[in-house]
Design a protein around this motif. Structure first.
Motif, mmCIF file in Angstrom:
data_model
loop_
_atom_site.group_PDB
_atom_site.id
_atom_site.type_symbol
_atom_site.label_atom_id
_atom_site.label_comp_id
_atom_site.label_asym_id
_atom_site.label_seq_id
_atom_site.Cartn_x
_atom_site.Cartn_y
_atom_site.Cartn_z
ATOM 1 N N ASN A 231 0.798 -1.223 0.000
ATOM 2 C CA ASN A 231 0.000 0.000 0.000
ATOM 3 C C ASN A 231 0.830 1.271 0.000
ATOM 4 O O ASN A 231 0.517 2.234 -0.712
ATOM 5 C CB ASN A 231 -0.956 0.002 1.197
ATOM 6 C CG ASN A 231 -2.182 -0.867 0.955
ATOM 7 O OD1 ASN A 231 -2.191 -1.682 0.029
ATOM 8 N ND2 ASN A 231 -3.200 -0.717 1.765
ATOM 9 N N ASP A 232 1.893 1.321 0.793
ATOM 10 C CA ASP A 232 2.691 2.546 0.857
ATOM 11 C C ASP A 232 3.412 2.833 -0.451
ATOM 12 O O ASP A 232 3.868 3.961 -0.668
ATOM 13 C CB ASP A 232 3.717 2.444 1.989
ATOM 14 C CG ASP A 232 3.104 2.675 3.359
ATOM 15 O OD1 ASP A 232 1.958 3.172 3.417
ATOM 16 O OD2 ASP A 232 3.729 2.332 4.368
ATOM 17 N N LEU A 233 3.501 1.856 -1.314
ATOM 18 C CA LEU A 233 4.149 2.034 -2.604
ATOM 19 C C LEU A 233 3.168 2.536 -3.657
ATOM 20 O O LEU A 233 3.485 3.428 -4.442
ATOM 21 C CB LEU A 233 4.784 0.711 -3.062
ATOM 22 C CG LEU A 233 5.749 0.772 -4.246
ATOM 23 C CD1 LEU A 233 7.035 1.483 -3.844
ATOM 24 C CD2 LEU A 233 6.069 -0.639 -4.745
ATOM 25 N N GLU A 234 1.949 1.955 -3.669
ATOM 26 C CA GLU A 234 1.025 2.229 -4.774
ATOM 27 C C GLU A 234 -0.435 2.359 -4.322
ATOM 28 O O GLU A 234 -1.343 1.940 -5.036
ATOM 29 C CB GLU A 234 1.111 1.120 -5.817
ATOM 30 C CG GLU A 234 2.450 0.982 -6.510
ATOM 31 C CD GLU A 234 2.370 -0.004 -7.650
ATOM 32 O OE1 GLU A 234 2.309 0.437 -8.793
ATOM 33 O OE2 GLU A 234 2.340 -1.218 -7.375
ATOM 34 N N ALA A 235 -0.673 2.951 -3.173
ATOM 35 C CA ALA A 235 -2.037 3.029 -2.638
ATOM 36 C C ALA A 235 -2.995 3.705 -3.611
ATOM 37 O O ALA A 235 -4.130 3.255 -3.798
ATOM 38 C CB ALA A 235 -2.036 3.767 -1.298
ATOM 39 N N VAL A 236 -2.549 4.771 -4.275
ATOM 40 C CA VAL A 236 -3.450 5.518 -5.156
ATOM 41 C C VAL A 236 -3.929 4.646 -6.316
ATOM 42 O O VAL A 236 -5.096 4.721 -6.725
ATOM 43 C CB VAL A 236 -2.762 6.803 -5.675
ATOM 44 C CG1 VAL A 236 -1.532 6.483 -6.507
ATOM 45 C CG2 VAL A 236 -3.732 7.651 -6.489
ATOM 46 N N TYR A 237 -3.058 3.774 -6.828
ATOM 47 C CA TYR A 237 -3.439 2.921 -7.957
ATOM 48 C C TYR A 237 -4.242 1.708 -7.492
ATOM 49 O O TYR A 237 -5.121 1.233 -8.213
ATOM 50 C CB TYR A 237 -2.190 2.496 -8.734
ATOM 51 C CG TYR A 237 -1.374 3.685 -9.167
ATOM 52 C CD1 TYR A 237 -1.882 4.599 -10.090
ATOM 53 C CD2 TYR A 237 -0.115 3.930 -8.624
ATOM 54 C CE1 TYR A 237 -1.145 5.710 -10.469
ATOM 55 C CE2 TYR A 237 0.621 5.036 -9.000
ATOM 56 C CZ TYR A 237 0.106 5.928 -9.914
ATOM 57 O OH TYR A 237 0.824 7.032 -10.280
ATOM 58 N N MET A 238 -3.949 1.215 -6.302
ATOM 59 C CA MET A 238 -4.752 0.128 -5.725
ATOM 60 C C MET A 238 -6.198 0.586 -5.550
ATOM 61 O O MET A 238 -7.142 -0.092 -5.970
ATOM 62 C CB MET A 238 -4.179 -0.283 -4.369
ATOM 63 C CG MET A 238 -2.782 -0.860 -4.394
ATOM 64 S SD MET A 238 -2.744 -2.547 -4.996
ATOM 65 C CE MET A 238 -3.776 -3.331 -3.779
#
Length: 489
Positions: A231-238
């Motif tokens: 999540n901390d890497l790609e939360a916006v895309y998840m």
């Protein structure tokens, strides 16, 4: 397993036979088994050996994992015995993907055998299959079980593929030299030559191409998505993928052997992939003699092979940096002239003795990246390499060449700020001065990339620990599978 032994929820796992796809899904298989599931991994005879390390580990740890080996029927146009992406040239990629649909009927037959048997794991309650195997949605639907998509890539990449195939062929057939991806949380465009190999291979009205488009679009209909990210890497895309698809999305990465996250165990970890071609004690002793974050590591994955001109420029740049390095050089595949690829300039190895280490073949990448002496990684930006580097706190220099690598490089440089842009394209000859400057920037810690790498490394470790986001997502996913099991009982 006898009939009177209590059965666990059973899951059928179907990886796509490519190095970067199989390894993380097999890691996930092990993790799910540790959470109390029984798993059957489906593959073909040529790929059976890739399962052996997992099956051995399962047997020593008392985990419920078994193999299902189904022969792949011959396919016109594919050389006999080709069952793995590494065995074929790019133009046969679609044909290989298409050939695996012939396993649909054998899967259905096996499933009925499990239903009618009082022994073994029992029939699976769901199927997890690679996103290149979208057609398995139809098979799972026919069997009355959910199909979950496994994305070996990141969430940014997953959404770009979702958008590409939803709007194919229009995106690739426009007069614009760029492809503008709709529906993302922010405007994104790529030059057409940077688009995933799948998009470039597509031909309107070609039966194989149209099957691939149909198959890829079935991913969106599937029951849920498991993505090798955190999540901390790609939360916006998840979050965006969840909103647009209307399906559950679980980040379950980074998917690595547990030893990766424990500095005390890293030197004893089993390497992923092929056997290494260098004595581990040799390079560990060499790395131990270097200063902290003073070594640049160079590797382009399992398939890329540099021409002699590319090698010449890289070597000249390295020599000018006066920095220490480890350089992995691949031998050209059969059919390519050996004297035109991977040949180092005369005298280079002698001049670099003591300062550089050349590895020809397969390198123990996790062990290298985990060493405190390594301060930067020149990578082709395949997702496995990208995640390994981020998880171990090593910033990157980017040289994307094909597939999803352009997407990952954009993510690293522009959005995550953990990469330095250097070169693009499989045939591009890099500039030796650009290379020297990029190496100096990372190892001198002149930019923010080192700090960001350390921040994301900490976040990755937290994500997979008990209570972390990926750990909780795996628990939530397993809970859903157990509900399916209870409903089927």
């Amino acid at each position: 397993m006898a009939a009177n032994i209590e059965r666990r929820p059973h899951v059928l796992v179907f990886p796509f036979p490519a190095q970067g796809h199989m390894i993380p899904l097999l890691d996930l298989t092990h993790t799910l088994a540790c959470h109390g599931l029984s798993l059957t991994v489906l593959t073909t005879p040529q790929n059976q050996s890739l399962l052996d390390p997992l099956l051995h580990k399962a047997s020593t740890e008392g985990l419920s994992i078994q193999a299902l080996i189904i022969p792949l029927p011959p396919t016109e146009g594919l050389p006999p015995g080709c069952e793995n992406l590494a065995q074929i040239p790019l133009h046969l990629f679609f044909l290989l993907m298409h050939s695996f649909k012939e396993l649909a009927h054998p899967i259905e037959h096996w499933f009925q055998q499990q239903k009618n048997s009082d022994y073994g794991f029992g029939p699976p309650v769901c199927m997890i299959s690679d996103f290149f195997l979208g057609w398995t949605y139809d098979t799972a639907t026919k069997l009355g079980i959910p199909r979950i998509v496994f994305h070996p890539c990141g969430a940014f990449d997953a959404f770009l593929h979702y958008s590409l195939w939803k709007y194919m062929p229009g995106l690739m057939e426009s007069d614009d030299d760029k492809v503008h991806f709709p529906e993302l949380p922010h405007p994104v465009s790529f030059a057409k030559h940077q688009i995933s190999s799948l998009g470039q291979l597509y031909k309107r009205s070609d039966p194989v191409s149209e099957f691939i488009r149909y198959s890829m679009n079935l991913n969106v209909k599937s029951w849920g998505n498991l993505i090798n990210t955190f999540n901390d890497l790609e939360a916006v895309y998840m979050d965006h993928l969840h909103r647009v698809s209307g399906r559950p999305v679980w980040s379950v990465g980074p998917l690595f052997p547990p030893a990766v996250f424990d500095p005390k165990q890293r030197r004893t970890m089993i390497e992923r992939g092929k056997p290494t071609t260098i004595n581990e004690s040799v390079f560990l002793q060499w790395l131990d003699s270097r200063g902290e974050k003073s070594v640049i590591y160079i590797c382009f994955g399992s398939q890329a092979c540099l021409s002699n001109k590319q090698v010449e420029e890289m070597a000249a740049g390295l020599e000018a940096t006066e920095e220490s390095f480890i350089w992995v050089i691949r031998d050209p595949p059969s059919g390519m002239p050996a004297d035109e690829y991977g040949v180092l300039p005369q005298g280079f190895e002698d001049r670099m003795e003591g300062r550089g280490l050349i590895i020809r073949g397969w390198a123990p990448q996790l062990l290298i990246l985990s060493h405190p002496s390594v301060g930067g990684f020149l990578s082709h930006c395949g997702w496995n390499s990208t995640l390994e580097s981020i998880t171990l706190g090593v910033p990157l220099i980017t040289w994307p060449m094909a597939a999803d690598q352009y997407y990952n490089a954009r993510l690293l440089v522009e959005y995550l700020k953990v990469g330095v842009r250097f070169c693009e394209g499989a045939t591009t000859v890099p500039d030796r001065d650009d290379w020297r400057i990029a190496v100096k920037r990372l190892l001198a810690r002149e930019g923010e990339e080192m700090k960001r790498a350390e921040e994301l490394s900490k976040a990755a470790r937290i994500a997979v620990q008990e209570g972390g986001t990926s750990y909780r997502n795996i628990e939530a996913f397993v809970s859903e599978i157990k509900k399916l099991f209870l409903q089927a009982s």
